[in-house]
Design a protein around this motif. Structure first.
Motif, PDB file in Angstrom:
ATOM      1  N   LEU A 159       3.347  15.756 -10.553  1.00 25.34           N
ATOM      2  CA  LEU A 159       3.367  15.630 -12.005  1.00 25.34           C
ATOM      3  C   LEU A 159       2.312  14.664 -12.541  1.00 25.34           C
ATOM      4  N   GLY A 160       1.915  13.686 -11.736  1.00 27.58           N
ATOM      5  CA  GLY A 160       0.982  12.683 -12.273  1.00 27.58           C
ATOM      6  C   GLY A 160       0.227  11.885 -11.245  1.00 27.58           C
ATOM      7  N   GLY A 161       0.091  12.415 -10.038  1.00 32.93           N
ATOM      8  CA  GLY A 161      -0.713  11.746  -9.027  1.00 32.93           C
ATOM      9  C   GLY A 161      -0.112  10.428  -8.554  1.00 32.93           C
ATOM     10  N   PRO A 162      -0.892   9.631  -7.837  1.00 33.65           N
ATOM     11  CA  PRO A 162      -0.368   8.375  -7.283  1.00 33.65           C
ATOM     12  C   PRO A 162       0.052   7.366  -8.346  1.00 33.65           C
ATOM     13  N   VAL A 203       0.850  -1.182   0.000  1.00 37.71           N
ATOM     14  CA  VAL A 203       0.000   0.000   0.000  1.00 37.71           C
ATOM     15  C   VAL A 203       0.891   1.239   0.000  1.00 37.71           C
ATOM     16  N   LEU A 204       0.708   2.097  -0.983  1.00 39.78           N
ATOM     17  CA  LEU A 204       1.440   3.351  -1.068  1.00 39.78           C
ATOM     18  C   LEU A 204       0.721   4.400  -0.226  1.00 39.78           C
ATOM     19  N   LEU A 246       2.854  -2.008  -6.539  1.00 41.15           N
ATOM     20  CA  LEU A 246       2.005  -1.521  -5.455  1.00 41.15           C
ATOM     21  C   LEU A 246       0.556  -1.756  -5.855  1.00 41.15           C
ATOM     22  N   GLN A 247      -0.220  -2.351  -4.963  1.00 40.01           N
ATOM     23  CA  GLN A 247      -1.605  -2.682  -5.286  1.00 40.01           C
ATOM     24  C   GLN A 247      -2.581  -1.554  -4.952  1.00 40.01           C
ATOM     25  N   TYR A 248      -2.334  -0.878  -3.839  1.00 34.99           N
ATOM     26  CA  TYR A 248      -3.270   0.150  -3.381  1.00 34.99           C
ATOM     27  C   TYR A 248      -2.528   1.470  -3.121  1.00 34.99           C
ATOM     28  N   PHE A 249      -3.291   2.552  -3.074  1.00 30.92           N
ATOM     29  CA  PHE A 249      -2.758   3.824  -2.627  1.00 30.92           C
ATOM     30  C   PHE A 249      -3.715   4.434  -1.618  1.00 30.92           C
ATOM     31  N   ALA A 250      -3.191   5.291  -0.760  1.00 24.46           N
ATOM     32  CA  ALA A 250      -4.006   6.058   0.172  1.00 24.46           C
ATOM     33  C   ALA A 250      -3.341   7.417   0.356  1.00 24.46           C
ATOM     34  N   ILE A 251      -4.044   8.479  -0.023  1.00 19.53           N
ATOM     35  CA  ILE A 251      -3.547   9.842   0.152  1.00 19.53           C
ATOM     36  C   ILE A 251      -4.247  10.417   1.366  1.00 19.53           C
ATOM     37  N   ALA A 252      -3.487  10.726   2.394  1.00 22.35           N
ATOM     38  CA  ALA A 252      -4.078  11.132   3.669  1.00 22.35           C
ATOM     39  C   ALA A 252      -3.891  12.625   3.913  1.00 22.35           C
TER      40      ALA A 252
END
Length: 322
Positions: free
Chosen positions: A139-142, A82-83, A157-163
């Motif tokens: 420049l290009g998001g997650p 998870v990123l 990486l399977q998932y991302f979460a921007i907190a």
């Protein structure tokens, strides 16, 4: 004659027993369905309660999430990564990520490992040349951050979460009403919202946010990354009184502050294992590792961490597979 009567009674009793047994199964099944329905209903109620609690505190003009594409998948070892990206300007395409972490989750073992990538790491960003890695998000998001990590470190990486950092504050205050016990190693007053004095103390969400973001001292960002990892471990260690039944509300409290491609069920599954008391400590890694970088000044970038990509890639893969 008596014998025949006895046998007849036995058959009648047997028939009655089997009929009762047949009638009992639908009743048991109904009770189980009612229990499951009650648990699901309670969890949903708690989740919505948490969401509504946070929505009352969010500026309505800033609560819409940008919808990101993210072509993630499990890594070559079958694990889930998870990123985690921390940013003050949640939802704004041009903001750089202030915090870059990868949570490695081994589903079979139920174990977690944490890698922090220092934001000034100078790497190749697909289609943009070499820049500090935190600019990949601007420049290009997650998705571009995912591609950058894949290209430089050969890790999917399977998932991302921007907190949003305010989500961190709400999470801490909800999970730890009395605060998180931390040994603050020095006075922290510069460029933090809540100044901190040194010493062992309990920090609420706003105080702990100052602790994990402070970097205006001799060690700069290196010290901040170390404090972030120390804080994750402290949260893990001090969650002993936090029960699984509280998870739905906690996830509800945090969800309005997080832009992610993870389903609530995936989050609950991973959080359940994270909360398990018998999992031990969380192993951590920092990229770049020691003796694998220089700190030159680059025109247009300022001081960077020019890393030995091969050495750091090998260290990362050794870390997550050992």
């Amino acid at each position: 004659m008596v014998k025949n009567i006895d046998e007849g009674e036995k058959r009648m009793r047997s028939d009655k027993y089997h009929k009762k047994k047949k009638r009992r199964w639908p009743s048991i099944l109904l009770v189980l369905l009612l229990l499951i329905g009650g648990v699901v209903g309670y969890a949903y109620f708690q989740y919505k309660q948490g969401v509504n609690q946070s929505l009352k505190k969010i500026n309505k003009d800033n609560k819409e999430d940008v919808v990101y594409t993210f072509e993630g998948q499990k890594d070559q070892y079958g694990d889930t990564n998870v990123l985690l990206l921390g940013s003050d300007a949640r939802g704004k395409e041009k903001s750089r990520s202030d915090t870059i972490m990868i949570v490695h989750f081994n589903e079979d073992k139920g174990t977690f490992k944490l890698t922090s990538i220092m934001r000034d790491s100078y790497v190749s960003i697909p289609g943009h040349g070499k820049h500090k890695i935190n600019s990949a998000f601007a420049l290009g998001g997650p998705e571009l951050m995912r591609q950058t990590i894949k290209q430089n470190f050969d890790l999917d990486l399977q998932y991302f979460a921007i907190a949003d950092f305010q989500g961190f504050v709400q999470l801490i205050d909800e999970a730890f009403p009395k605060g998180v016990e931390m040994d603050v190693e020095k006075k922290m007053t510069e460029f933090v919202d809540v100044p901190l004095e040194p010493g062992l103390q309990r920090l609420d969400g706003a105080q702990l946010l100052s602790y994990v973001r402070f970097r205006h001292d001799a060690v700069g960002d290196f010290g901040r990354v170390e404090r972030q990892q120390k804080t994750v471990q402290a949260i893990k260690d001090q969650l002993s009184g936090f029960t699984i039944t509280k998870l739905p509300k906690l996830i509800g409290v945090v969800s309005p502050y997080v832009n992610t491609n993870m389903d609530t069920s995936d989050t609950l599954f991973m959080a359940k294992d994270f909360l398990s008391n018998n999992r031990g400590s969380i192993e951590t890694l920092r990229i770049p590792i020691e003796n694998s970088f220089t700190e030159p000044r680059i025109s247009g970038e300022g001081q960077v961490l020019d890393i030995d990509v091969k050495k750091n890639k090998e260290a990362l893969h050794q870390f997550i597979t050992q």
